[in-house]
Enzyme design. Structure first.
Site, PDB file in Angstrom:
ATOM      1  N   SER A  12       0.821  -1.215   0.000  1.00  0.00           N
ATOM      2  CA  SER A  12       0.000   0.000   0.000  1.00  0.00           C
ATOM      3  C   SER A  12       0.849   1.256   0.000  1.00  0.00           C
ATOM      4  O   SER A  12       0.452   2.277   0.558  1.00  0.00           O
ATOM      5  CB  SER A  12      -0.911   0.003   1.231  1.00  0.00           C
ATOM      6  OG  SER A  12      -0.123  -0.060   2.417  1.00  0.00           O
ATOM      7  N   ASN A  14       3.118   4.104  -2.404  1.00  0.00           N
ATOM      8  CA  ASN A  14       2.737   5.030  -3.456  1.00  0.00           C
ATOM      9  C   ASN A  14       2.177   4.291  -4.679  1.00  0.00           C
ATOM     10  O   ASN A  14       1.086   4.614  -5.180  1.00  0.00           O
ATOM     11  CB  ASN A  14       3.986   5.843  -3.820  1.00  0.00           C
ATOM     12  CG  ASN A  14       3.704   6.993  -4.759  1.00  0.00           C
ATOM     13  OD1 ASN A  14       4.336   7.088  -5.802  1.00  0.00           O
ATOM     14  ND2 ASN A  14       2.797   7.876  -4.402  1.00  0.00           N
ATOM     15  N   GLY A  16       1.359   0.922  -4.881  1.00  0.00           N
ATOM     16  CA  GLY A  16       0.279   0.019  -4.512  1.00  0.00           C
ATOM     17  C   GLY A  16      -1.045   0.746  -4.344  1.00  0.00           C
ATOM     18  O   GLY A  16      -2.106   0.258  -4.768  1.00  0.00           O
ATOM     19  N   LYS A 121       9.475  -3.513  -9.122  1.00  0.00           N
ATOM     20  CA  LYS A 121      10.575  -3.184 -10.028  1.00  0.00           C
ATOM     21  C   LYS A 121      11.890  -3.522  -9.342  1.00  0.00           C
ATOM     22  O   LYS A 121      12.611  -2.663  -8.840  1.00  0.00           O
ATOM     23  CB  LYS A 121      10.501  -1.716 -10.435  1.00  0.00           C
ATOM     24  CG  LYS A 121       9.278  -1.427 -11.305  1.00  0.00           C
ATOM     25  CD  LYS A 121       9.298  -0.054 -11.910  1.00  0.00           C
ATOM     26  CE  LYS A 121       8.120   0.121 -12.864  1.00  0.00           C
ATOM     27  NZ  LYS A 121       8.102   1.444 -13.515  1.00  0.00           N
ATOM     28  N   ALA A 154       3.978   6.924 -10.189  1.00  0.00           N
ATOM     29  CA  ALA A 154       2.684   6.685  -9.553  1.00  0.00           C
ATOM     30  C   ALA A 154       1.850   7.958  -9.402  1.00  0.00           C
ATOM     31  O   ALA A 154       0.643   7.954  -9.672  1.00  0.00           O
ATOM     32  CB  ALA A 154       2.889   6.012  -8.200  1.00  0.00           C
ATOM     33  N   LYS A 205      16.434  -0.378 -15.112  1.00  0.00           N
ATOM     34  CA  LYS A 205      16.328   1.056 -15.436  1.00  0.00           C
ATOM     35  C   LYS A 205      16.592   1.925 -14.212  1.00  0.00           C
ATOM     36  O   LYS A 205      17.024   3.081 -14.342  1.00  0.00           O
ATOM     37  CB  LYS A 205      14.965   1.355 -16.062  1.00  0.00           C
ATOM     38  CG  LYS A 205      13.763   0.962 -15.200  1.00  0.00           C
ATOM     39  CD  LYS A 205      13.285   2.064 -14.300  1.00  0.00           C
ATOM     40  CE  LYS A 205      12.152   1.581 -13.413  1.00  0.00           C
ATOM     41  NZ  LYS A 205      11.612   2.643 -12.550  1.00  0.00           N
ATOM     42  N   ASN A 271      14.739   7.593  -7.773  1.00  0.00           N
ATOM     43  CA  ASN A 271      16.129   7.164  -7.946  1.00  0.00           C
ATOM     44  C   ASN A 271      16.978   8.285  -8.534  1.00  0.00           C
ATOM     45  O   ASN A 271      18.093   8.540  -8.081  1.00  0.00           O
ATOM     46  CB  ASN A 271      16.174   5.922  -8.835  1.00  0.00           C
ATOM     47  CG  ASN A 271      15.618   4.703  -8.146  1.00  0.00           C
ATOM     48  OD1 ASN A 271      16.269   4.072  -7.322  1.00  0.00           O
ATOM     49  ND2 ASN A 271      14.370   4.370  -8.466  1.00  0.00           N
TER      50      ASN A 271
END
Length: 358
Positions: A12, A14, A16, A121, A154, A205, A271
């Site tokens: 739950s 960002n 999710g 990811k 998101a 990525k 990132n």
């Protein structure tokens, strides 16, 4: 006739919570799905209240997706085993370093005819090779597993800004079902059969994005950043070739999960942002994660370490100068400008079959 399918979401944060907005809305239109979508929430106290209670009363994840209402049919539960009870379709969306503990907690509680999809990811790379999240989920729960990844920041999806994503699913009929749960006019889903390729792109990525953030932190401009993105993309393909041979399809790299995700992550996302702050402040990545991410986790930094462990033990660091330099800057205290060391590499002979170079 009563609905025969039920969805639950494990995670739950960002991403999710954003997935819950989409799925909660879509199941209301699908007669073969139960209207209730349970979402497992790691219960924490926010402003003196349990986060599960806040979600179930205010219909908003005020910590990880503030300002965006969740459908009222999305129900937060603090117990993962309760969330998966009677679920036929399980959406897994947690930081990859926590996946095994979560799966162990629900082992034996999942329906034998259930199936899952990973929105994680991240991949596990060791000296011995690569293990994807779908492989870990399948190995633990013994159910079919698909993957979803793409150029999917998101918050932008929660704001219903148009974008695309990729679902990797080996069963064409099941792919149609997963697409019905996720596809919207603003979130366009394309399905491919290359499950591992979709995951591989989504994980690597993030390493490229760390390199792009270093460039931003040094203020070197768009030409330099574009060069780092191009080299990083080619090193992604080269590593896919080396680890998996022909199992990963070259066409997958041109899907949203591939090129598009590399681009968007290198211009936005956590990132890139934390790598830029790393250069500007000199603070270590774990501290920046704690200071700036509000409980979210940084994947690129971890994956860079995992990737280096594999290429170093395989004796092929010379063929991955960018990934090697990113690792050295993150973990060994090398100066950010060393990112350019040894980048004159010939990728012209690379194909997604084992190469004599490697």
């Amino acid at each position: 006739m009563a609905p025969t399918n039920k969805v639950c979401i494990l995670g739950s944060g960002n991403w999710g919570s954003t997935a819950a907005r989409i799925i909660g809305s879509n199941v209301a239109k699908l007669p073969n799905f139960d209207n209730t979508v349970k979402i497992w929430v790691f219960d924490e106290i926010v402003n003196g209240k349990k986060l599960t209670d806040i979600i179930n009363t205010q219909h908003e994840n005020v910590k990880y997706l503030p300002g965006h209402k969740l459908p009222t049919n999305v129900v937060a539960v603090p117990d993962a085993a309760d969330a998966v009870k009677d679920a036929t379709h399980i959406v897994v969306v947690i930081p990859h370093q926590y996946i095994q503990n979560l799966l162990d907690s629900i082992h034996g509680r999942v329906l034998p005819n259930a199936r899952a999809i990973s929105l994680i990811k991240g991949i596990a790379i060791s000296n011995h090779g690569m293990t994807t999240m779908t492989q870990i989920i399948h190995r633990t729960l013994a159910i079919p597993v698909a993957s979803l990844s793409g150029a999917n920041i998101a918050n932008e999806i929660a704001e219903e800004k148009y974008c695309e994503t990729t679902i990797g699913c080996s069963d064409p009929e099941e792919a149609i079902v997963w697409r019905s749960l996720f596809n919207t006019p603003y979130f366009q889903v394309n399905c491919v059969s290359d499950v591992i390729g979709v995951e591989f792109c989504g994980a690597l990525k993030n390493v490229v994005a760390v390199g792009a953030g270093f460039i931003d932190g040094m203020g070197l401009g768009n030409n330099t950043k574009a060069a780092i993105i191009r080299i990083g993309f080619l090193e992604m393909r080269r590593l896919a070739m080396h680890i998996s041979g022909a199992r990963i399809q070259d066409a997958t790299f041109m899907e949203s999960c591939g090129l598009a995700d590399v681009i968007t992550t290198c211009y936005g996302g956590r990132n890139r942002r934390l790598a830029e702050e790393f250069v500007l402040t000199g603070k270590p990545m774990p501290q920046l994660e704690q200071d700036l991410l509000n409980g979210q986790k940084l994947q690129g930094y971890l994956t860079a370490g995992e990737v280096h462990s594999y290429i170093d033990s395989s004796g092929i660091t010379d063929h991955f100068p960018l990934f090697t330099n990113i690792y050295s800057i993150c973990y060994q205290g090398k100066a950010p400008r060393t990112i350019f060391d040894g980048l004159n590499v010939d990728f012209s002979r690379d194909t997604l079959t084992p190469s004599p170079m490697l």
